[in-house]
Design an enzyme around this catalytic site. Structure first.
Site, PDB file in Angstrom:
ATOM      1  N   ASN A   9      -9.980 -12.722  -0.998  1.00  0.00           N
ATOM      2  CA  ASN A   9      -8.982 -13.464   0.267  1.00  0.00           C
ATOM      3  C   ASN A   9      -9.505 -12.766   1.596  1.00  0.00           C
ATOM      4  OD1 ASN A   9      -7.373 -14.816   2.026  1.00  0.00           O
ATOM      5  ND2 ASN A   9      -5.650 -13.786   1.224  1.00  0.00           N
ATOM      6  N   LYS A  11      -8.659 -13.797   4.400  1.00  0.00           N
ATOM      7  CA  LYS A  11      -7.655 -14.055   5.357  1.00  0.00           C
ATOM      8  C   LYS A  11      -8.569 -14.359   6.527  1.00  0.00           C
ATOM      9  CE  LYS A  11      -4.806 -10.613   3.165  1.00  0.00           C
ATOM     10  NZ  LYS A  11      -3.515 -10.002   3.090  1.00  0.00           N
ATOM     11  N   GLU A  94       1.907 -15.187   2.734  1.00  0.00           N
ATOM     12  CA  GLU A  94       1.535 -15.348   4.237  1.00  0.00           C
ATOM     13  C   GLU A  94       2.007 -16.613   4.683  1.00  0.00           C
ATOM     14  OE1 GLU A  94      -2.165 -13.142   4.642  1.00  0.00           O
ATOM     15  OE2 GLU A  94      -1.088 -11.376   3.962  1.00  0.00           O
ATOM     16  N   GLU A 164       1.423 -11.725  -6.871  1.00  0.00           N
ATOM     17  CA  GLU A 164       1.556 -10.858  -5.836  1.00  0.00           C
ATOM     18  C   GLU A 164       2.686 -10.434  -5.074  1.00  0.00           C
ATOM     19  OE1 GLU A 164      -2.765 -11.357  -3.742  1.00  0.00           O
ATOM     20  OE2 GLU A 164      -1.356 -12.928  -2.749  1.00  0.00           O
ATOM     21  N   SER A 209      -2.793  -4.847  -2.417  1.00  0.00           N
ATOM     22  CA  SER A 209      -3.537  -3.463  -2.332  1.00  0.00           C
ATOM     23  C   SER A 209      -4.475  -2.870  -3.378  1.00  0.00           C
ATOM     24  CB  SER A 209      -2.328  -2.543  -1.821  1.00  0.00           C
ATOM     25  OG  SER A 209      -2.081  -2.834  -0.558  1.00  0.00           O
TER      26      SER A 209
HETATM   27  C1  PEP Z   1      -3.841 -10.938  -0.567  1.00  0.00           C
HETATM   28  O1  PEP Z   1      -4.282 -11.238   0.551  1.00  0.00           O
HETATM   29  O2  PEP Z   1      -3.760 -11.752  -1.373  1.00  0.00           O
HETATM   30  C2  PEP Z   1      -3.763  -9.268  -0.920  1.00  0.00           C
HETATM   31  C3  PEP Z   1      -3.520  -9.163  -1.946  1.00  0.00           C
HETATM   32  O3  PEP Z   1      -4.125  -8.527   0.206  1.00  0.00           O
HETATM   33  P1  PEP Z   1      -4.166  -6.888   0.120  1.00  0.00           P
HETATM   34  O4  PEP Z   1      -5.149  -6.843  -1.264  1.00  0.00           O
HETATM   35  O5  PEP Z   1      -4.997  -6.579   1.399  1.00  0.00           O
HETATM   36  O6  PEP Z   1      -2.919  -6.307  -0.303  1.00  0.00           O
END
Ligand code: PEP
Length: 248
Positions: A9, A11, A94, A164, A209
């Site tokens: 992702n 973003k 988000e 998540e 993460s």
């Molecule tokens: C995400 O954007 O879904 C995500 C898990 O971000 P990160 O890996 O940076 O925590």
């Protein structure tokens, strides 16, 4: 056996130049391996051109629940298909927390994605306050139930789920493999109570993460079937190592 799948992702990151470098690094390194990148809308054409014919699929991070019309700034499922998308992230935390997407809105987007033939990556997860209040399972169940009520449990055969925990996204705090496994097992058993075959075949990604250094132990858990990767998906070596950990 269930499919293990890693999806990046991006973003709201990237540029034509940076994307070209990232794509040209991950494409040969992941040759023959299934993976997904979910990119900002303006870069879909670039990603389509770069990845067509490769084993890496691509998708978007959001879509409209409407098919067309006077919805300024929105992007429909059909538009994503025009750019070869196979996947679309739906209900990312988000989107839920910053853009006010309710369970009902997320469910409508999920339905719109599937109606067009896209595979939704449905994100669910609890906030830190919810975890500390001991209501993780209630929250995750509510988020999943909204989609099952709108589309039926059988629709999960054409979806990917991503657990998540919100407190682990972009914070550097990862759920322990045991914490993540416990929620994944809960999700699968909840769905199995409605349809065991669908539950058994459902790919449930973990996100929060994930990095090359912690991917293997998370992915070794029996109910973790891949990852949804934010920050680390922007670093070619990291993303490739996570995809390889999933393939092993
Ligand atoms: C995400 O954007 O879904 C995500 C898990 O971000 P990160 O890996 O940076 O925590």
């Amino acid at each position: 056996m269930r499919k293990k799948l890693v999806a990046g992702n991006w973003k709201m990151h990237g540029s034509l130049t940076d994307n070209a470098a990232l794509l040209s690094a991950i494409k040969p390194a992941l040759a023959g391996m299934e993976a997904v990148v979910c990119v900002p809308f303006p870069y879909l054409a670039q990603v389509q051109a770069a990845l067509s014919g490769s084993s890496i699929a691509w998708g978007a991070q959001n879509l409209s629940d409407q098919p067309k019309g006077a919805f300024t700034g929105e992007v429909s499922a059909a538009m994503l298909l025009d750019f070869g998308c196979k996947y679309v992230i739906v209900g990312h935390s988000e989107r839920r927390s910053l853009f006010g997407e309710t369970d009902a809105v997320v469910a409508r987007k999920y339905v719109a994605a599937q109606a067009a033939g896209l595979t939704p990556i449905l994100c669910v997860g609890e906030s830190l306050e919810e975890r500390e209040a001991g209501i993780t399972e209630r929250i995750v169940a509510r988020q999943i139930d909204a989609v099952i009520e709108a589309a039926g449990v059988a629709s999960l055969a054409r979806a990917v789920l991503a657990y998540e925990p919100v407190w682990a996204i972009g914070t550097g705090k990862t759920a322990t493999p045991e914490q993540a496994q416990a929620v994944h097992a809960f999700i699968r058993s909840k769905i199995a109570a409605l349809n065991a075959t669908i539950a058994d075949g459902l790919t449930i990604q973990y996100g929060g993460s994930v990095k090359a250094s912690n991917a293997a132990e998370l992915l070794a858990q029996p109910d973790i079937d891949g990852g949804l990767i934010g920050g680390a998906s922007l670093i070619a070596d990291e993303f490739v190592a996570i995809c390889k950990a999933a393939a092993n």
